[in-house]
Design an enzyme around this catalytic site. Sequence first.
Site, PDB file in Angstrom:
ATOM      1  N   ARG A  34       6.169 -23.017  -1.006  1.00 17.82           N
ATOM      2  CA  ARG A  34       6.204 -23.428  -0.262  1.00 17.82           C
ATOM      3  C   ARG A  34       5.507 -24.168   0.894  1.00 17.82           C
ATOM      4  NH1 ARG A  34       4.748 -16.371  -0.308  1.00 17.82           N
ATOM      5  NH2 ARG A  34       6.971 -15.627  -0.458  1.00 17.82           N
ATOM      6  N   LYS A 198      11.278  -2.612 -11.940  1.00 21.34           N
ATOM      7  CA  LYS A 198      11.920  -1.449 -11.837  1.00 21.34           C
ATOM      8  C   LYS A 198      13.936  -1.039 -11.105  1.00 21.34           C
ATOM      9  CE  LYS A 198       7.984   0.498 -10.609  1.00 21.34           C
ATOM     10  NZ  LYS A 198       6.303   0.375  -9.672  1.00 21.34           N
ATOM     11  N   GLY A 351      10.379 -15.378  -5.522  1.00 22.11           N
ATOM     12  CA  GLY A 351       9.004 -14.594  -6.657  1.00 22.11           C
ATOM     13  C   GLY A 351       9.442 -14.876  -8.189  1.00 22.11           C
ATOM     14  N   GLY A 374      10.026 -10.666  -1.452  1.00 22.76           N
ATOM     15  CA  GLY A 374      10.886  -9.158  -0.840  1.00 22.76           C
ATOM     16  C   GLY A 374      11.577  -9.773   0.325  1.00 22.76           C
TER      17      GLY A 374
HETATM   18  C1  3PG Z   1       5.185 -13.024   0.045  1.00 23.89           C
HETATM   19  O1  3PG Z   1       4.845 -13.847  -0.756  1.00 23.89           O
HETATM   20  O2  3PG Z   1       6.544 -12.722  -0.143  1.00 23.89           O
HETATM   21  C2  3PG Z   1       5.335 -13.480   1.552  1.00 23.89           C
HETATM   22  O3  3PG Z   1       4.409 -13.748   1.893  1.00 23.89           O
HETATM   23  C3  3PG Z   1       4.459 -11.597   2.498  1.00 23.89           C
HETATM   24  O4  3PG Z   1       3.688 -11.221   1.531  1.00 23.89           O
HETATM   25  P1  3PG Z   1       3.340  -9.742   1.616  1.00 23.89           P
HETATM   26  O5  3PG Z   1       4.352  -8.735   0.565  1.00 23.89           O
HETATM   27  O6  3PG Z   1       1.723 -10.192   1.421  1.00 23.89           O
HETATM   28  O7  3PG Z   1       3.507  -9.423   3.340  1.00 23.89           O
END
Ligand code: 3PG
Length: 394
Positions: A34, A198, A351, A374
């Site tokens: 990142r 999930k 992720g 997310g």
């Molecule tokens: C992530 O890592 O998905 C983003 O930085 C958002 O983080 P958060 O889920 O703590 O809002």
Amino acid sequence: KKSVDDINVKGKKVLVRCDFNVPLQEGKITDENRLVAALPTIKKLIADGGKVILCSHLGKPKGEAKPELSLAPVAKRLSELLGQEVTFAADPEVVGPNAKAAVDAMKDGEVVLLENTRYRAEETKNGEAFSKELASLCDVFVNDAFGTAHRAHCSNVGVTQFVDTAVVGYLMQKEIDFLGNAVNNPERPFVAILGGAKVSSKISVINNLLDKVDTLIIGGGMAYTFSKAAGGNIGISLCEDDYLQYALDMQKKAKEKGVKLLLPVDHRIGDAFSNDCNIQIVKSGEIPEGWEGMDIGPETEKLFCDAVKDAKTVVWNGPMGCFEMPNFAHGTAAVAKALAETDATTIIGGGDSAAAVNILGYGDKMTHISTGGGASLEFLEGKELPGVAAANDK
Ligand code: 3PG
């Protein structure tokens, strides 16, 4: 949409929202993707003579100034990556006296990093006061935090109401271009591969992608809910009984839409949730009592990898099994290899799947690896992301 290419920042104070939410172990950054992904925008603003004020959240300190969630290690590593000092405005109030003093002392082309925006409880509530404080630091706001775009917080959404100019950075633009084109304007055949534990976290993704793709592949823990819904025995595998009907509905929808829906035909199963348990390979729907599906099996690997071969666009989100255990990483590794070898445009959701691709050494073989976990999922759901929408308004 306006980007950093459309503005003149010479001599101006530019607040840049990045996503520096990186994993830390004992103060050391264990995955700096990142940070690296944020460099093009930062370098451009430095080169144009802006006063570059960076900000980000890190973890979930919930309004407390937790030292272990300070952005200090990020300032240090960014200095090295940029080859220029990034001054860390150590300020528990984020926009308190220390931060203001650091910003006042800036010369053109210099960089300051503010403290973790979530040290302030208002941040995640998108409160007006903190949004105004952030806006008061700058002349121009740049949103380059794609990973945070699914959140509506002060530092990426609220702040835009109190600045005259808000634009997006290169990373945000790149993410939207790649994910947007893949989903809305794909070169076909378009194949999506979904995995992870999930079904409940991917309900809208599956539903939306069935309107878009030619083939949908479902592996990982999610697949056992589909297997049980079809009458199979799944032993003690992960299953969400509330979603059995949903699994059947999605199979029906795939048929109606003419989408090929591929599910595992065999599994690697274990008698305990451990790398060293006893392992068998069994057909899907034939998992004995007391055994747990931990990975897709070799027949499934072949089925999934063959389906990717002729694809022109592939989107992948979620591992095929418990890939952190070497004995159950075969399926995830096979899919990663197949994607590395195809000529298709390959887009990896953030992720776990991004981590898997990088750990396996295929990072540079993919067309695009998203920095959003997310956020990329919500994008695949077809949702408008608040962080993107807010930057569009100005
Ligand atoms: C992530 O890592 O998905 C983003 O930085 C958002 O983080 P958060 O889920 O703590 O809002």
